[in-house]
Design an enzyme around this catalytic site. Structure first.
Site, short mmCIF file in Angstrom:
data_model
loop_
_atom_site.label_atom_id
_atom_site.label_comp_id
_atom_site.label_asym_id
_atom_site.label_seq_id
_atom_site.Cartn_x
_atom_site.Cartn_y
_atom_site.Cartn_z
N GLU A 54 -6.88 10.66 -14.37
CA GLU A 54 -7.08 10.97 -12.95
C GLU A 54 -6.02 11.94 -12.43
O GLU A 54 -6.33 12.87 -11.68
CB GLU A 54 -7.09 9.67 -12.12
CG GLU A 54 -7.33 9.95 -10.66
CD GLU A 54 -8.18 8.92 -9.95
OE1 GLU A 54 -8.75 8.02 -10.62
OE2 GLU A 54 -8.27 9.01 -8.72
N GLU A 65 0.84 -1.21 0.00
CA GLU A 65 0.00 0.00 0.00
C GLU A 65 0.87 1.25 0.00
O GLU A 65 1.83 1.34 0.76
CB GLU A 65 -0.89 -0.03 1.25
CG GLU A 65 -2.22 0.63 1.07
CD GLU A 65 -3.12 -0.13 0.08
OE1 GLU A 65 -3.14 0.24 -1.10
OE2 GLU A 65 -3.77 -1.09 0.51
N LEU A 73 -12.68 1.35 -2.87
CA LEU A 73 -12.54 0.15 -3.70
C LEU A 73 -12.42 0.54 -5.18
O LEU A 73 -12.71 -0.25 -6.07
CB LEU A 73 -13.71 -0.81 -3.46
CG LEU A 73 -13.84 -1.31 -2.01
CD1 LEU A 73 -15.09 -2.18 -1.84
CD2 LEU A 73 -12.60 -2.09 -1.59
N SER A 122 -13.91 3.01 -7.30
CA SER A 122 -14.97 3.25 -8.27
C SER A 122 -14.48 4.20 -9.37
O SER A 122 -14.85 4.05 -10.53
CB SER A 122 -16.22 3.80 -7.60
OG SER A 122 -15.90 4.95 -6.87
N SER A 123 -13.60 5.14 -9.03
CA SER A 123 -13.14 6.06 -10.08
C SER A 123 -12.25 5.35 -11.10
O SER A 123 -12.42 5.56 -12.30
CB SER A 123 -12.45 7.28 -9.48
OG SER A 123 -11.47 6.90 -8.57
N ASP A 152 -4.64 0.98 -9.23
CA ASP A 152 -6.08 0.76 -9.32
C ASP A 152 -6.52 0.50 -10.76
O ASP A 152 -7.29 -0.43 -11.04
CB ASP A 152 -6.84 1.98 -8.77
CG ASP A 152 -6.40 2.35 -7.37
OD1 ASP A 152 -5.70 1.53 -6.74
OD2 ASP A 152 -6.75 3.45 -6.91
C1 GLA Z 1 -5.04 5.02 -4.15
C2 GLA Z 1 -4.27 5.29 -5.44
C3 GLA Z 1 -3.35 4.12 -5.79
C4 GLA Z 1 -2.48 3.72 -4.61
C5 GLA Z 1 -3.31 3.57 -3.35
C6 GLA Z 1 -2.47 3.34 -2.12
O1 GLA Z 1 -5.93 3.97 -4.33
O2 GLA Z 1 -5.15 5.52 -6.50
O3 GLA Z 1 -2.57 4.45 -6.92
O4 GLA Z 1 -1.44 4.64 -4.43
O5 GLA Z 1 -4.14 4.70 -3.11
O6 GLA Z 1 -1.79 2.15 -2.22
#
Ligand code: GLA
Length: 394
Positions: free
Chosen positions: A167, A37, A131, A133-134, A179
């Site tokens: 984004e 993370e 989770l 959504s974007s 993501d």
């Molecule tokens: C968000 C960001 C990801 C990542 C996480 C943390 O979801 O969009 O790119 O950096 O936070 O791990």
């Protein structure tokens, strides 16, 4: 809502709003990150999987250069309009900024899009749950554009990159690639072990023997996420600069071992910046070790690394919140929970846990009661299996 129901209502409502004719239907999932993370913008590793929850959408090309967007579940019924030659971020355009941003990213890449489109979406990822959504919306639109306008040279990794560009550069949330990558490249039953410095990746089955992945939604909306996120990114950059002043060969925090970090941490000027970097370095190593443990069938070790990840996100990276900490600690003290941590950007959203099948009901009951008692909030639970990445629904 069940996917069949969503698909049916999308088809009917699309015709009502935009008239009868050809239409194509797509889906892009959200994601949950198992471990790794805040490493994806530090050149580290991540280990997310796609969900079966996500965003569905219907699209049809138009004869003019207009883009019309509407959603069945956000500001339902409202049709947002913009035009291809004139794409810019407007606060009042709300969620459609993400979609416009993806068109903008394609145009920026030099792809020729001269005809607009009518687009209707419907999603079943709880808003603000962390989770993604974007990202699922961006990848959905990215795949739609590729298919509708026939950009055969764009592969699914490009679709993810275009979503990330939308984004960060159009919407202004300077995110990493995790993501969008998970949404575009997910595979049923598998998680993706991604090296964000090279975009090399590998699938690993999430075979958890007699256990399942349980997502617990704190129902605290992660509103601080965007501003604090960009701050964390800058702090990591600052740490790297201090380190490079001593050993310039390090190009990212993700290249460092824990020993490298211990040797060099004294060169980081600010104490809180040192802690941010300690998380980034340690979390990357944990992600690598966790995937190795999983491959060796050592789920218990995977779980311990998840717990350590939470502690580091809480104390060193400071992106957790009391509600998430409470959910994690309730999980840790529950028999049958193998590991539990906050997942995603933080400041609210969800925890992800691995829980023995026969302990899941007990966990849910205990956590609902205790969480409600302490915070007056309802926790929500999703027992998940990794789902397929973005695709067309024929
Ligand atoms: C968000 C960001 C990801 C990542 C996480 C943390 O979801 O969009 O790119 O950096 O936070 O791990």
């Amino acid at each position: 809502m069940m996917s069949e129901k969503i698909i049916e209502s999308l088809k009917t409502e699309f015709i009502k709003t935009f008239g009868d004719g050809d239409m194509r239907l797509f889906f892009a999932p959200g994601r949950v990150n198992m471990i790794g993370e805040h490493t994806d913008y530090n050149g580290g590793h991540v280990f997310p999987c796609a969900l079966t929850l996500g965003t569905y959408g219907v699209i049809r090309k138009r004869e003019d250069d207009k883009l019309k967007f509407t959603s069945l579940n956000i500001q339902a019924g409202k049709v947002y309009e913009s035009s291809l030659p004139d794409l810019k971020y407007e606060k009042e355009d709300d969620w459609t900024n993400y979609a416009k941003g993806v068109f903008w990213a394609y145009l920026r890449k030099g792809c020729k899009i001269d005809k607009g489109a009518d687009i209707m979406i419907s999603g079943n990822i709880p808003a603000g749950s962390g989770l993604s959504s974007s990202a699922s919306l961006e990848v959905l639109i990215g795949l739609m554009i590729r298919e509708l306008y026939g950009f055969d040279n764009i592969d699914m990794v490009d679709v993810a990159l275009l979503g990330q560009k939308a984004e960060s550069e159009f919407v202004g949330m300077n995110c990493g690639i995790m993501d969008q990558f998970a949404s575009a490249m997910g595979k049923e039953g598998q998680a993706i072990f991604l090296d964000t410095s090279t975009l090399e990746y590998d699938y690993a089955p999430l075979e958890l023997k007699d256990a399942h992945i349980v997502i617990t939604n704190s129902n605290v909306k992660h509103e601080l996420a965007s501003s604090e996120y960009n701050t964390r990114r800058n702090e990591c950059r600052e740490a790297l600069k201090d380190i490079q002043a001593v050993e310039p060969e390090f190009k990212t925090l993700g290249e460092m071992t824990n020993e490298d970090f211990e040797r060099l941490k004294g060169s980081i000027k600010e104490e809180n910046v040192m802690r941010r970097a300690r998380h980034a370095v340690g979390e990357n190593i944990r992600a690598i070790d966790a995937v190795e443990a999983l491959k060796a069938n050592d789920i218990e070790k995977f779980g311990r690394l998840m717990n350590a990840s939470h502690v580091s996100l809480r104390d060193d990276y400071e992106v957790s919140c009391p509600e998430l900490d409470y959910l994690a600690s309730l999980a840790w003290e529950t028999e049958g929970v193998i590991g539990s941590r906050m997942t995603g950007g933080g400041f609210g959203g969800c925890t992800v846990s691995i829980i023995k099948n026969d302990a899941i009901d007990g966990y849910k009951k205990k956590v609902s009661e205790k969480y409600k008692e302490k915070y007056g909030l309802d926790a929500e639970f999703y027992v998940i299996d990794p789902g397929e990445g973005a695709h067309e629904i024929k």
